[in-house]
Motif scaffolding. Sequence first.
Motif, short mmCIF file in Angstrom:
data_model
loop_
_atom_site.label_atom_id
_atom_site.label_comp_id
_atom_site.label_asym_id
_atom_site.label_seq_id
_atom_site.Cartn_x
_atom_site.Cartn_y
_atom_site.Cartn_z
N PHE C 82 0.83 -1.20 0.00
CA PHE C 82 0.00 0.00 0.00
C PHE C 82 0.86 1.25 0.00
N ASN C 84 0.55 3.79 1.86
CA ASN C 84 0.93 4.12 3.24
C ASN C 84 1.46 2.90 3.98
N ALA C 86 0.43 0.36 5.31
CA ALA C 86 -0.60 -0.38 6.06
C ALA C 86 -0.01 -1.49 6.90
N LEU C 87 1.08 -1.20 7.60
CA LEU C 87 1.60 -2.18 8.56
C LEU C 87 0.69 -2.20 9.78
N PHE C 88 0.55 -3.35 10.40
CA PHE C 88 -0.35 -3.47 11.55
C PHE C 88 0.35 -2.92 12.80
#
Lengths: 282, 302, 376
Positions: C82, C84, C86-88
């Motif tokens: 992604f 951005n 989108a790491l958790f």
Amino acid sequence: MQSHRASDRLLTIYLGLFLLYLFLPLVVMAAATFNTSRFPTVTPWLGTTTRWFEALYNDAGMWVALKNSFIIGFFVIVVSVPLGVAAAMVLNGVHAKARGFLYAVMVSPLLTPGVIIGISTLVFWDRLGVKGGLHLAVIGQSSFITAYVMLMVLARLQRFDSSLEEAALDLGASHGQVFRRILAPHLKPAIISGAVLAFFQSFENYNTTLFTRGTDTTLTIYIASKVRTGLTPAVNALGLILIAVTVAGAVAYEIMRRRESARERAAEKAAEQEQMSALQLA
Amino acid sequence: MSELFRRYGTGMALAMLSGVAIWVLAMVVLPYFVMVEYSFHPNLTVVEMGGPKDHYTLENYASLFRGIDLVNLEFPDDFRVFLRTLWGATLVTFICLVVCYPVAYYLAKVATPERASFLLLILVIPFWINEILRTFSWYIMLAYSGPLNIILKALGIIDAPVRWLSGSGGVLIGMTYAFLLFMMFPLYNALETLDRNQVEAARDLGAPTWRIHWRVVIPHAKPGIAVGCIMVFVLAASSYVVPALLGSPGTRWFTETIYSWFFEAQNWPRGSAYAFILLGLCVAFILTMMRVFKVGLTDIAK
Amino acid sequence: MSQDVELDNVTMRFGDFTAVRNINLTVRAGEFFSFLGPSGCGKTTILRILSGFTEPTEGHVRIGGVDMAGKGPNERPTALIFQNLALFPLMSVWENIAFGLEVRGVPRDKRRKRAMELLELIAMPDAADKRISELSGGMKQRVAIARALAVEPKVMLLDEPLSALDLKLRQHMRSELRAIQRRTGVTFIYITHDQGEALTMSDRVAVMSRGRIEQVGPSSEIYDAPQTPFVATFVGENNRFSGRVADIAGGVARIETAAGLLSGRAGPALKAGDKATLFVRPERLRMGADEANRLSARIHHVDFEGSFANLFLNGAADGEIIVQAANDGALPSLAPGVELALGFAPESAVVLPTGGDAGTGAGSGEMQHAAAEVAA
């Protein structure tokens, strides 16, 4: 400048009086617990005693009411937390036009007088053949407490980056897994504080409970009825205990909240430093 | 709606929607409708319901106003209670506003941040304490030989003890105390966003303190004033505990009338009608405030 | 059948708006392929169609010959990086990387082992138990790639993943991404509006404009042999001379312009009499007059860049003329007001038809900025 400082001093004096007004009654009420007088008062002081705690302890009615309050509080959490979470997620996921209307309907119980929520619940379920009682108190209270939970979860949900959901889906997670592993952990703080607030609101509710309780008694109903019939400082003892628990809880909650925000700040700082050193390496 | 299904899958979306339907329909909307519908029925026994006597009627509403004599200014009991509630709630709202304004201003604009955050913590504590206990504490304070009379006498403000609990003074004092903080926090939140420089600029331009407040601070605090007034008015108009504990038969509140129609006279349709009138009063107040102060629902829910 | 990605007549409409129009394209297995275009050209839509977050209105996507219609993002052999990342945020680094394996039911110790291998690959062996918030931008970038690689995708889809980084890190990550792609052999499909990224990393580039593909080819071909005016102006810098085609012979078109008769390689479908524009790169314009095409112009501004200088001149072109002059010792004589004789070889220029909707007028500041980035 002089008058400026004088008005500030006036304000400070006013603030002192205000705090006195706020706390004196509570202090008086607490102090009356230890007066031997049969009527709860501090004037005149007839002698110091702790026997009103014993009297409270030996009051079976109080224990029944306390148990009922806990039962209702527990089930209000069970009902309002899942509903509040679902409502927040639905509100977050519907079209903007529908959202405004739905939002208005959902927060309306917060602006509705508690007695009216109680009455409408009573009348509605009576029509369906359900009489008042603890179960109806749970339903009546949940109808507006759900709105509190919804607002708390919604606030948290709006800070959620929905690309995380997409990323998880893209990595092969099912919708259920996305909810359990990604969204639920994000919402957890709001869900926990929602549950605490739900219990608290339920525990101290009077107006809605008054109409839906049937013949059952909760702690607030018990206190109100004691004040009017059979008032002794045992009621003060109960009040003192509740205040102590409340204050301890409020302070603990506040400390927790401040520590949480301090931790967030520290993490941000660490990331910044990491960024700096990475830049120097590159 | 389709976004819901796309994001959460069919199963979960359906579960969420049905949960919302249960809450909104079965717990909020339908009970209101049923209550209102009920209020247009005559008071019948279970056997008579649906029979020939069961027809729609305005009687339950009309009964509140029947017997009003504007010439001799004579009002029936229930209507007098209604007027007292309306007037009392308005008065309490106004007193709360006046009492809270200086404190909220001090917290938001005068006190240092550390001091303000400490004071706010202190102020939150009574907020968390049960309404009944707060009311009960004034029951003790206001007793004939209680602390208030003793203090006032010692200060030379009164000569003889006052019977607070048999007039409407007790109810007003108790309500102000019980709902004060619902005015405090909206006011504080609104004032907190006021730029201190605006006050300084006005002072620099030579405006006297009262004028600074009238022209700069209060206009800025409008949304907070609106929200605070709405909260206090609704709570006061629909309070049951305070008049029940601190009032006397002569200071009956409209909620008490409703309660007695329900559980003493066993006339639920009449009680429902009165409840709906109370709701109408609150909604009218809310809408008026929202209109006058130009605030939206989202501001209030905060 | 290899793992080619085929787009077969793909069209995407949102109401009246057509975001993507009749895309036909095959990305070969193991290729580093970029979609390049300005924002709003439809490249992100293509990515979402490939990853399965949106279904195309018309057409088909096939991966390894299998039609992807009706398959959600969790059922496709693709992994998306992604914009951005989108790491958790609530999981540690290794849990992030192993998430795809976790949801596939791989036991914990195997997941951890695989995550460690991938951390080795991205040169972050000690970061396994760190929190995401403790990582720098470049590290996050690499973790996102490792997380996508963990599910062993056939195709990696990257949505401008470098746009959040600062310039230096961005250039570093370009070579790193390229290296990871070579090492793993996975097909990379890369979306960007930054031509520097697209040209340096890709085996092939598709330039997009207004929902259409303008040209597909290797970077050098895109730069040296643009097939549409849009490509000629969007990718790199170009001097433009518009006019009417006089004649075409042996692949060379002569075009009557305000600067006289100029000649260049004839673009596709060019006929005598067509309205057309001749494009010539600033670095192909030579000072001195011994070329087939000649013109003169007056310097009004000089930007000294170090190893070279950009000269801005007024002459008989569309807009100002830009010449890139190497720093070979003659620069000091090039001051504003000097009249220069310029020339270029016909094979250095290209003549393209300028039909109704050609994007020739797009020599905007953004593109000059992008061109400067390529040069730097």
